[in-house]
Scaffold this motif. Structure first.
Motif, PDB file in Angstrom:
ATOM      1  N   GLY B 397      -0.108  -0.921  13.812  1.00 40.13           N
ATOM      2  CA  GLY B 397       0.176  -1.792  12.671  1.00 40.13           C
ATOM      3  C   GLY B 397      -0.890  -1.645  11.595  1.00 40.13           C
ATOM      4  N   THR B 398      -2.149  -1.688  12.024  1.00 37.21           N
ATOM      5  CA  THR B 398      -3.241  -1.563  11.068  1.00 37.21           C
ATOM      6  C   THR B 398      -3.233  -0.176  10.437  1.00 37.21           C
ATOM      7  N   ALA B 399      -3.088   0.837  11.293  1.00 31.86           N
ATOM      8  CA  ALA B 399      -3.045   2.202  10.771  1.00 31.86           C
ATOM      9  C   ALA B 399      -1.887   2.349   9.792  1.00 31.86           C
ATOM     10  N   GLY B 400      -0.738   1.761  10.137  1.00 32.87           N
ATOM     11  CA  GLY B 400       0.439   1.841   9.279  1.00 32.87           C
ATOM     12  C   GLY B 400       0.203   1.165   7.943  1.00 32.87           C
ATOM     13  N   ALA B 401      -0.388  -0.022   7.991  1.00 31.77           N
ATOM     14  CA  ALA B 401      -0.630  -0.754   6.746  1.00 31.77           C
ATOM     15  C   ALA B 401      -1.566   0.042   5.838  1.00 31.77           C
ATOM     16  N   LEU B 402      -2.588   0.635   6.432  1.00 31.18           N
ATOM     17  CA  LEU B 402      -3.539   1.397   5.623  1.00 31.18           C
ATOM     18  C   LEU B 402      -2.884   2.668   5.078  1.00 31.18           C
ATOM     19  N   LEU B 416      -8.494   9.580  -9.128  1.00 34.47           N
ATOM     20  CA  LEU B 416      -9.909   9.413  -8.801  1.00 34.47           C
ATOM     21  C   LEU B 416     -10.532  10.751  -8.416  1.00 34.47           C
ATOM     22  N   ARG B 417      -9.770  11.530  -7.623  1.00 37.41           N
ATOM     23  CA  ARG B 417     -10.276  12.843  -7.224  1.00 37.41           C
ATOM     24  C   ARG B 417     -10.469  13.717  -8.471  1.00 37.41           C
ATOM     25  N   ALA B 418      -9.510  13.605  -9.412  1.00 40.58           N
ATOM     26  CA  ALA B 418      -9.582  14.441 -10.614  1.00 40.58           C
ATOM     27  C   ALA B 418     -10.826  14.118 -11.433  1.00 40.58           C
ATOM     28  N   VAL B 419     -11.137  12.826 -11.558  1.00 40.96           N
ATOM     29  CA  VAL B 419     -12.272  12.475 -12.402  1.00 40.96           C
ATOM     30  C   VAL B 419     -13.571  12.434 -11.616  1.00 40.96           C
ATOM     31  N   GLY B 420     -13.541  12.918 -10.371  1.00 41.62           N
ATOM     32  CA  GLY B 420     -14.828  13.157  -9.733  1.00 41.62           C
ATOM     33  C   GLY B 420     -15.146  12.382  -8.478  1.00 41.62           C
ATOM     34  N   ALA B 421     -14.118  11.759  -7.830  1.00 43.80           N
ATOM     35  CA  ALA B 421     -14.390  11.132  -6.539  1.00 43.80           C
ATOM     36  C   ALA B 421     -14.395  12.232  -5.473  1.00 43.80           C
ATOM     37  N   THR B 422     -15.395  12.235  -4.604  1.00 47.31           N
ATOM     38  CA  THR B 422     -15.426  13.235  -3.533  1.00 47.31           C
ATOM     39  C   THR B 422     -14.479  12.800  -2.422  1.00 47.31           C
ATOM     40  N   ARG B 423     -14.159  13.758  -1.536  1.00 49.44           N
ATOM     41  CA  ARG B 423     -13.317  13.404  -0.390  1.00 49.44           C
ATOM     42  C   ARG B 423     -13.967  12.281   0.412  1.00 49.44           C
ATOM     43  N   ALA B 424     -15.283  12.363   0.538  1.00 49.67           N
ATOM     44  CA  ALA B 424     -16.000  11.345   1.310  1.00 49.67           C
ATOM     45  C   ALA B 424     -15.833   9.972   0.677  1.00 49.67           C
ATOM     46  N   GLN B 425     -15.853   9.938  -0.660  1.00 47.06           N
ATOM     47  CA  GLN B 425     -15.688   8.645  -1.334  1.00 47.06           C
ATOM     48  C   GLN B 425     -14.292   8.080  -1.127  1.00 47.06           C
ATOM     49  N   VAL B 426     -13.302   8.961  -1.137  1.00 44.13           N
ATOM     50  CA  VAL B 426     -11.928   8.498  -0.921  1.00 44.13           C
ATOM     51  C   VAL B 426     -11.776   7.979   0.509  1.00 44.13           C
ATOM     52  N   ARG B 427     -12.381   8.688   1.458  1.00 48.55           N
ATOM     53  CA  ARG B 427     -12.329   8.208   2.849  1.00 48.55           C
ATOM     54  C   ARG B 427     -13.012   6.853   2.965  1.00 48.55           C
ATOM     55  N   ALA B 428     -14.143   6.716   2.286  1.00 45.82           N
ATOM     56  CA  ALA B 428     -14.883   5.455   2.341  1.00 45.82           C
ATOM     57  C   ALA B 428     -14.047   4.318   1.774  1.00 45.82           C
ATOM     58  N   ALA B 490      -7.495   7.494   6.285  1.00 51.42           N
ATOM     59  CA  ALA B 490      -8.609   8.014   5.495  1.00 51.42           C
ATOM     60  C   ALA B 490      -8.489   9.526   5.367  1.00 51.42           C
ATOM     61  N   ARG B 491      -8.093  10.167   6.465  1.00 46.59           N
ATOM     62  CA  ARG B 491      -7.972  11.618   6.406  1.00 46.59           C
ATOM     63  C   ARG B 491      -6.858  11.995   5.429  1.00 46.59           C
ATOM     64  N   ARG B 492      -5.739  11.267   5.543  1.00 47.11           N
ATOM     65  CA  ARG B 492      -4.632  11.591   4.645  1.00 47.11           C
ATOM     66  C   ARG B 492      -5.040  11.410   3.192  1.00 47.11           C
ATOM     67  N   ALA B 493      -5.763  10.311   2.926  1.00 42.89           N
ATOM     68  CA  ALA B 493      -6.171  10.029   1.551  1.00 42.89           C
ATOM     69  C   ALA B 493      -7.074  11.137   1.022  1.00 42.89           C
ATOM     70  N   SER B 494      -7.996  11.605   1.861  1.00 37.86           N
ATOM     71  CA  SER B 494      -8.956  12.581   1.356  1.00 37.86           C
ATOM     72  C   SER B 494      -8.300  13.946   1.185  1.00 37.86           C
ATOM     73  N   ARG B 495      -7.135  14.120   1.800  1.00 41.92           N
ATOM     74  CA  ARG B 495      -6.462  15.418   1.653  1.00 41.92           C
ATOM     75  C   ARG B 495      -5.485  15.457   0.496  1.00 41.92           C
ATOM     76  N   LEU B 496      -5.246  14.294  -0.125  1.00 42.52           N
ATOM     77  CA  LEU B 496      -4.337  14.279  -1.271  1.00 42.52           C
ATOM     78  C   LEU B 496      -4.921  15.184  -2.346  1.00 42.52           C
ATOM     79  N   THR B 497      -4.083  16.032  -2.907  1.00 37.43           N
ATOM     80  CA  THR B 497      -4.587  16.887  -3.970  1.00 37.43           C
ATOM     81  C   THR B 497      -4.286  16.237  -5.308  1.00 37.43           C
ATOM     82  N   ILE B 498      -4.939  16.739  -6.297  1.00 29.46           N
ATOM     83  CA  ILE B 498      -4.741  16.180  -7.625  1.00 29.46           C
ATOM     84  C   ILE B 498      -3.324  16.478  -8.101  1.00 29.46           C
ATOM     85  N   ARG B 499      -2.787  17.563  -7.599  1.00 28.82           N
ATOM     86  CA  ARG B 499      -1.415  17.929  -7.924  1.00 28.82           C
ATOM     87  C   ARG B 499      -0.446  16.819  -7.505  1.00 28.82           C
ATOM     88  N   ASP B 500      -0.720  16.195  -6.330  1.00 25.51           N
ATOM     89  CA  ASP B 500       0.126  15.078  -5.880  1.00 25.51           C
ATOM     90  C   ASP B 500       0.132  13.991  -6.935  1.00 25.51           C
TER      91      ASP B 500
END
Lengths: 260, 504
Positions: B397-402, B416-428, B490-500
């Motif tokens: 449930g928690t994983a799903g909500a996130l 955010l990734r485009a303007v300079g957020a690192t993958r680590a920041q997105v995971r955070a 978090a992993r999914r978020a950090s793998r989103l590309t700017i193209r998405d």
């Protein structure tokens, strides 16, 4: 504009003009493979000289957005090289690319440029916040003043009009004093009057603030505001026109349309 | 039509896996708890064991609420795509009933599959626990009622999660309705009143009813509480200058209902573990504290919740095999427990003599004092095993909500990734959102458990005991579970590309 000229001089002291701007060499981007492969870019060599406004013009599918994305480090090219401010992008790690985007590239998209729940002010400083830095107050104020955003800073991005949102996006792109601002169809979602206004601000970013702008567009009127227009057709550079007028741009587009 | 439906189910098996897992874990928890409760009751040699069994059964029933939340969340992850598909089907001529039938088939497949696996898992877990903790000599007691109830809960939770979403369109993130806040606040106030009343006036039934009502009220008010928790976490993030934290709390407070569902499941799990810990430790304390050392190692006459007539204690005291008797009297003037110090070295003689005397008084059980400690330990073992299971049920449930949050904000994350957020920041950023879930779920659960624990022990006239170490461990385990749940999103978020983001 006395202040602006001063600020501009201090920026130029940081980096010699020759090392700002961006260029691509024989850039090729292929999507897919085998029979279904599409060459979105096919050996594109383009120069985006510092302190100039360059437009990339072409019909949809000509490769404008792909060129923008590859040049801005948002997407990796299949072959060829990209230089931003003298740094070659190829071979940079994701982390290094992210840092480069954050510090030396400004981005303006067609739509969805801002984090809707943040204020205009927070959106403008977002790249710096992500880097854990504070803006240079003098430059920040200058950018905000030149873009006429002084009384919009407290507004949430979701409540800004389309033109205001694009101006905030431009301010965000400029606040780091990047080597180049890439604007991908920045007026595509705007009516013609608001679009003209945004173009005026892009122009002022170059003329008053000494910045470098590359803009992809399919609108001849927008392209005519640039110093140079690069025409793309089928992923190749078809033509380059300096100091264009809208009529000239339109003629070129007609020629390109006839050829393809 | 059937072929089409089954084809859709197969095509979406990835999305269904989450729903299946949620149903499976929920049913496993409910059935496992009920079976263990029955096992305690069936093998009861004392009023105490019977009482422990009843407590477990009540929790098995209460667990239906968080299970429904978890299943709903797991389903909601794929709701947006489903709604688009349904709209397309409607556009090409499918009737509302046909679209509903498609969704029902899907929910039934996941619901029935998850339920069957869950029943097997629940009975299996209970049997294993029974074996490991050596609860009774007779093995687990599996009743038809348990199986039917757990199965009904699983299948109906799956159907209830699937149908409205598809028929009415996705339930938007939206805000929290005023009616919900009003009903929640009013219900909460009544519930708190009932719990306090039950605690002070020594009426356990009132305290228990109030506690269940309180859980419902907290589920209703969850989104409001979550918004505050998000604001709090956001303030901490601002203080620490953590940009991802600020952005995350922004997201959590934007669609509080979604995140609150996850927090509610966690809250129920932590609340249960806290309450049962307090309850069991209070039981132990009532059997040990204030008891003169000389009674330890003696016999205990246990009347359970109903107690027995104090005249029995007087008769026991008069026995020649008995040296002394200490009674624990309830407010109703009955004895709940009497401690007996046998005379001489033959406690068995005393025990059989007391058993004969006790028969006309409702036959309260007579056991050695040490057997009680063993009962309480076994019960606590069951409680912590169930808590681990409850945490596992909150994970999907928690994983799903996130994950849903990440999907909804894909463009924003790409920007955010485009303007300079690192993958680590997105995971955070996703981790901070998980932190708000952990914070509100743990705090709410601990408050709920301690408060109802205080009332329940008060109602049973036992000393309120809150052992800090186990309770801190419970809270930490909850936080750790949330951190684990954040990993895939978090992993999914950090793998989103700017193209998405650019392509929407």
């Amino acid at each position: 504009m006395g202040n602006a000229a001063e600020a501009r001089r201090s920026v130029l002291e940081d980096r010699p003009a020759g090392e700002r701007g961006a260029r691509t060499v024989e850039l090729t981007k292929v999507y897919g493979s085998g029979d279904t492969a599409v060459r979105a870019l096919d050996g594109v060599t383009v120069e985006f000289p510092a302190e100039r406004f360059t437009a990339i013009m072409g019909q949809s599918g000509a490769g404008k957005s792909t060129l923008m994305h590859c040049a801005a480090g948002l997407d990796t090219a299949t072959s060829g090289r990209v230089f931003v401010g003298g740094t070659e992008l190829g071979g940079l790690s994701d982390r290094a690319l992210t840092r480069l985007r954050r510090e030396r590239i400004g981005l303006v998209f067609q739509a969805f440029n801002l984090v809707p729940t943040m204020t205009a002010a927070d959106n403008i400083t977002l790249p710096l916040t992500l880097a854990g830095r504070r803006p240079d107050p003098e430059w920040h104020d200058l950018v905000v003043r030149v873009l006429g955003l002084g009384n919009r800073l407290r507004h949430r991005a979701a409540r800004l009009s389309g033109g205001q949102a694009q101006r905030v996006a431009l301010a965000r792109a400029l606040v780091t004093r990047p080597d180049i601002v890439f604007a991908d169809e920045p007026t595509g979602d705007l009516d013609s009057r608001t679009g003209a206004e945004v173009l005026t601000f892009l122009r002022r970013a170059v003329d008053d603030l000494g910045q470098t702008v590359a803009m992809a567009t399919h609108d001849p009127v927008a392209a005519a505001r640039a110093d140079t227009v690069v025409f793309l057709a089928d992923g190749r550079v078809a033509d380059v026109v300096r100091h264009p007028t809208a009529a000239e741009v339109l003629d070129h587009m007609r020629d390109l349309g006839g050829r393809s | 039509m059937i072929r089409l439906a089954l084809g859709t189910v197969w095509a979406r098996r990835g999305g269904l896996a989450g729903l299946l897992a949620a149903v499976f874990l929920g049913v496993m928890f409910i059935s496992g708890t009920l079976v263990l409760g029955d096992t305690f009751e069936a093998g009861a040699e004392s009023g105490l064991a019977r009482e422990l069994g009843t407590a477990l059964e009540v929790f098995g029933l209460v667990a239906v609420v968080p299970t429904a939340f978890t299943v709903h969340n797991a389903f909601a992850v794929t709701a947006a795509r489903r709604v688009r598909e349904s709209a397309l089907l409607r556009a090409v001529g499918a009737s509302r009933a046909q679209v509903g039938a498609l969704a029902a088939v899907e929910a039934l497949v996941a619901g029935v599959g998850g339920t069957l696996a869950g029943l097997a898992g629940g009975v299996g877990c209970a049997a294993m626990l029974e074996r490991v903790l050596d609860l009774t000599a007779r093995g687990v007691a599996v009743t038809g009622g348990t199986l039917v109830l757990a199965a009904l809960a699983g299948v109906s939770a799956a159907l209830a999660a699937a149908l409205p979403t598809v028929l009415r369109g996705a339930d938007g993130e939206g805000g929290v309705s005023e009616a919900r806040v009003l009903v929640g606040a009013a219900g909460g106030a009544v519930a708190v009143g009932a719990v306090v009343w039950g605690g002070l006036a020594a009426t356990p039934a009132m305290a228990a009813a109030g506690a269940i009502m309180l859980l419902g009220a907290m589920a209703l008010l969850g989104p409001v509480a979550l918004r505050s928790a998000a604001a709090l976490a956001g303030a901490v993030a601002v203080r620490l200058r953590r940009t991802p934290g600020v952005l995350a709390c922004d997201g959590a407070s934007r669609s509080p209902r979604r995140t609150a569902g996850a927090a509610t499941a966690l809250m129920a799990g932590i609340g249960m573990a806290t309450l049962l810990t307090v309850y069991a430790e209070s039981l132990r304390a009532s059997l040990e504290d204030g008891l003169p050392g000389s009674f330890r190692g003696g016999l205990v006459v246990d009347g359970g919740t109903s107690g027995f007539d104090p005249r029995l204690a007087a008769e026991i005291a008069a026995l020649p095999q008995v040296e002394a008797v200490a009674e624990v009297r309830t407010r109703q003037g009955r004895d709940s427990v009497a401690f007996v110090r046998p005379a001489g070295a033959a406690p068995d003689d005393a025990a059989s003599a007391i058993a004969v005397l006790a028969r006309p008084y409702g036959a309260p059980t007579v056991r050695e004092h040490s057997a009680y400690a063993a009962d309480v330990d076994a019960f606590l073992g069951v409680v912590y095993a169930l808590f681990a299971l409850a945490l596992a049920t909150t994970l999907p449930g928690t994983a799903g909500a996130l994950a849903l949050g990440v999907r909804e904000r894909a463009r924003e994350i790409g920007l955010l990734r485009a303007v300079g957020a690192t993958r680590a920041q997105v995971r955070a950023m996703v981790r901070w959102e998980a932190l708000t879930v952990a914070l509100s779920g743990t705090a709410g659960g601990a408050a709920l458990g301690l408060f109802t624990g205080w009332a329940l022990t008060g109602a049973q006239e036992r000393p309120f005991t809150a052992p800090p170490v186990p309770l801190a461990a419970v809270a930490l385990a909850g936080a750790a579970a949330c951190a684990a749940a954040a990993l895939p999103a978090a992993r999914r978020a950090s793998r989103l590309t700017i193209r998405d983001a650019a392509s929407g």
